[in-house]
Enzyme design. Structure first.
Site, PDB file in Angstrom:
ATOM      1  N   TYR A  94     -43.993 -20.544  20.898  1.00  0.00           N
ATOM      2  CA  TYR A  94     -42.602 -20.797  21.268  1.00  0.00           C
ATOM      3  C   TYR A  94     -42.363 -20.208  22.650  1.00  0.00           C
ATOM      4  O   TYR A  94     -42.772 -19.076  22.919  1.00  0.00           O
ATOM      5  CB  TYR A  94     -41.678 -20.134  20.241  1.00  0.00           C
ATOM      6  CG  TYR A  94     -40.201 -20.240  20.541  1.00  0.00           C
ATOM      7  CD1 TYR A  94     -39.523 -21.444  20.375  1.00  0.00           C
ATOM      8  CD2 TYR A  94     -39.483 -19.121  20.955  1.00  0.00           C
ATOM      9  CE1 TYR A  94     -38.156 -21.530  20.620  1.00  0.00           C
ATOM     10  CE2 TYR A  94     -38.113 -19.198  21.199  1.00  0.00           C
ATOM     11  CZ  TYR A  94     -37.456 -20.403  21.033  1.00  0.00           C
ATOM     12  OH  TYR A  94     -36.107 -20.485  21.276  1.00  0.00           O
ATOM     13  N   ASP A 120     -47.221 -16.472  28.450  1.00  0.00           N
ATOM     14  CA  ASP A 120     -45.889 -16.102  27.962  1.00  0.00           C
ATOM     15  C   ASP A 120     -46.018 -14.766  27.233  1.00  0.00           C
ATOM     16  O   ASP A 120     -46.440 -14.706  26.075  1.00  0.00           O
ATOM     17  CB  ASP A 120     -45.352 -17.194  27.031  1.00  0.00           C
ATOM     18  CG  ASP A 120     -43.940 -16.882  26.562  1.00  0.00           C
ATOM     19  OD1 ASP A 120     -43.538 -15.698  26.610  1.00  0.00           O
ATOM     20  OD2 ASP A 120     -43.239 -17.811  26.142  1.00  0.00           O
ATOM     21  N   LYS A 139     -37.738  -9.235  26.761  1.00  0.00           N
ATOM     22  CA  LYS A 139     -37.621  -8.230  25.696  1.00  0.00           C
ATOM     23  C   LYS A 139     -37.752  -6.789  26.195  1.00  0.00           C
ATOM     24  O   LYS A 139     -36.769  -6.226  26.658  1.00  0.00           O
ATOM     25  CB  LYS A 139     -38.595  -8.553  24.571  1.00  0.00           C
ATOM     26  CG  LYS A 139     -38.323  -9.979  24.008  1.00  0.00           C
ATOM     27  CD  LYS A 139     -38.781 -10.156  22.620  1.00  0.00           C
ATOM     28  CE  LYS A 139     -38.682 -11.583  22.132  1.00  0.00           C
ATOM     29  NZ  LYS A 139     -37.513 -11.892  21.340  1.00  0.00           N
TER      30      LYS A 139
END
Ligand code: HOZ
Length: 437
Positions: free
Chosen positions: A146, A241, A274
């Protein structure tokens, strides 16, 4: 039937009237596991308290950012100071430079970084940058990875190997994903076929090095090596990612873990989020100067944002990174995660429950499967009914894990051995009820 006195139920009923599904991000609605979401009232250290003032040991930590636990004093102080100086200016600040310098000091191959507000924004712009820098359109992604909810990335595999994909969300026109190819994670043969057929059109390959959105699935070293080799050979950019894994599985991110096994390994663009925001809306992407200078205002690839490099968010991220780079931080975090994962595996074994688990640094995942899956189709074989029983059994015992079996878990520096042992004891009690079968 007597009306519920549960304050989470009351909040959910109220939320449903004004927010679609009662939540601002779908997984929070507990649709996969059933029951009522816990509305968080406050959090401290390894815990949060819900609307009923019930305490939970938190293994989500805002889905990764809270690596120091909630309310770390140094982070709190930095945020409070920054807030008194101003919330948002829409003009550059020294703190943005400091955060960029801090990130680059921890990523030796990276030369420039651009700060944005969310992982979705960072991933979407990384794709645009790869396309702009190469002058090509096609991208490769892997099923189960994702990369945020940008239109071009909401796509599942097409009808054949190495063909372009189909949208996974209403509202995404097929034309928008016509340049996105979706391949099986860890499938070298399929990867080679895709490059053999489309190599000259591929702008970039985007991957989670450890996929954290199909629970926790590692890319094998051989697969990673092949991704790097094929991108280099065909002039495509390798986009890592690391929104979840960056500054979470190791100080140098997952790329440092793979670099230990693959000499000279380095992605071309890294997407981060994050932990670098410490719980505030902040994300970034970075790479070599020649690629990054394609971005506006220097180059032709456009990207902008009112809240990009926000002064309070950068203060939070900076304070967080300064804590996690202290000597011994990741060793201690890794030991805590190993204690948890080892304990869960042993407890499941004692009860005869098929169970496998893996972890790296402060990130972990587990499956109700006898062996760790290698790709999405294998993840899908995990036992959803038993996962839901485990989830609710833990929740009743004050342990909060992700409310869906496709999500990874996170341990923070604030989790004590006693918290972890209490978690294992709770899991043992639930496993005993799940039994064999
Ligand atoms: N992107 C997260 C799931 N992998 C959900 C984030 C949230 O709901 O906060």
């Amino acid at each position: 039937m007597k009306p519920s006195t549960d304050l989470n139920d009351a909040l959910m009923a109220r939320a449903r009237r004004v927010i679609p599904g009662g939540v601002n991000s779908p997984v929070r609605a507990f649709r996969a596991v059933g029951g009522t979401p816990r509305f968080v009232q406050r959090a401290q250290g390894a815990y949060f308290w819900d609307a009923n003032d019930t305490r939970y040991i938190d293994y989500i930590g805002s889905w990764g950012p809270m690596i120091l636990g909630h309310g770390h004093p140094a982070v709190l102080e930095a945020v409070q100071k920054a807030a008194t100086e101003g919330f948002s200016f829409g003009a550059p600040t020294e703190r943005e430079i400091a955060l960029a310098e801090e990130i680059l000091s921890l990523r030796p191959g990276m030369e420039m970084v651009r700060l944005v507000s969310s992982g979705t924004e960072a991933g979407m712009t990384a794709i645009r940058l790869a396309r702009g820098a190469t002058g090509r359109s096609a991208i490769i992604k892997f099923e189960g990875c994702y990369h945020g909810h940008a239109d071009a990335l909401l796509v599942k595999a097409g009808s054949g190997l190495a063909t372009f994909g189909n949208p996974t969300s209403a509202g995404v026109p097929p034309e928008v994903v016509q340049h996105t190819m979706v391949l099986e994670y860890n499938n070298i043969a399929q990867l080679e076929q895709a490059f053999a057929e489309h190599g000259a059109q591929i702008a970039g390959l985007i991957m989670e090095p450890i996929a954290g959105n199909m629970n926790f699935v590692r890319a094998s070293v051989d697969f990673t090596r092949r991704c790097r080799e094929l991108c280099t050979r065909h002039g495509a950019l390798l986009i890592y990612d690391e929104v979840m894994t960056g500054f979470r599985v190791a100080l140098g991110g997952a790329q440092s873990v793979y670099a230990r096994a693959i000499h000279g390994f380095e992605p071309d663009i890294t997407v981060m989020g994050k932990v670098i925001g410490g719980g505030m809306p902040l994300a970034a992407f970075g790479g070599k100067r020649a690629v990054m200078e394609q971005l506006a205002p220097l180059g032709p690839v456009y990207q902008a944002g009112t809240l990009s490099g926000n002064p309070v968010a950068t203060a939070c991220g900076l304070a967080t990174l300064r804590e996690i780079r202290k000597p011994g931080f990741f060793e201690a975090l890794t030991a805590k995660t190993h204690r948890l994962v080892g304990g869960l595996v042993a407890a499941a074994q004692e009860a005869g429950v098929p169970f496998s688990a893996d972890s790296e640094g402060g990130m972990f995942g587990f499956f109700l499967l006898p062996e760790l899956p290698r790709h999405y189709a294998e993840v899908m074989k995990s036992d959803g009914t038993r996962f839901n029983q485990l989830f609710h059994g833990l929740l009743e015992r004050g342990v909060y894990i992700a409310p869906a079996l496709y999500e990874a878990g996170f341990v923070s520096a604030a989790h004590s051995d006693a918290d972890i042992d209490a978690t294992i004891a709770a899991a043992r009690a639930v496993f005993a009820r799940l039994g064999t079968g």
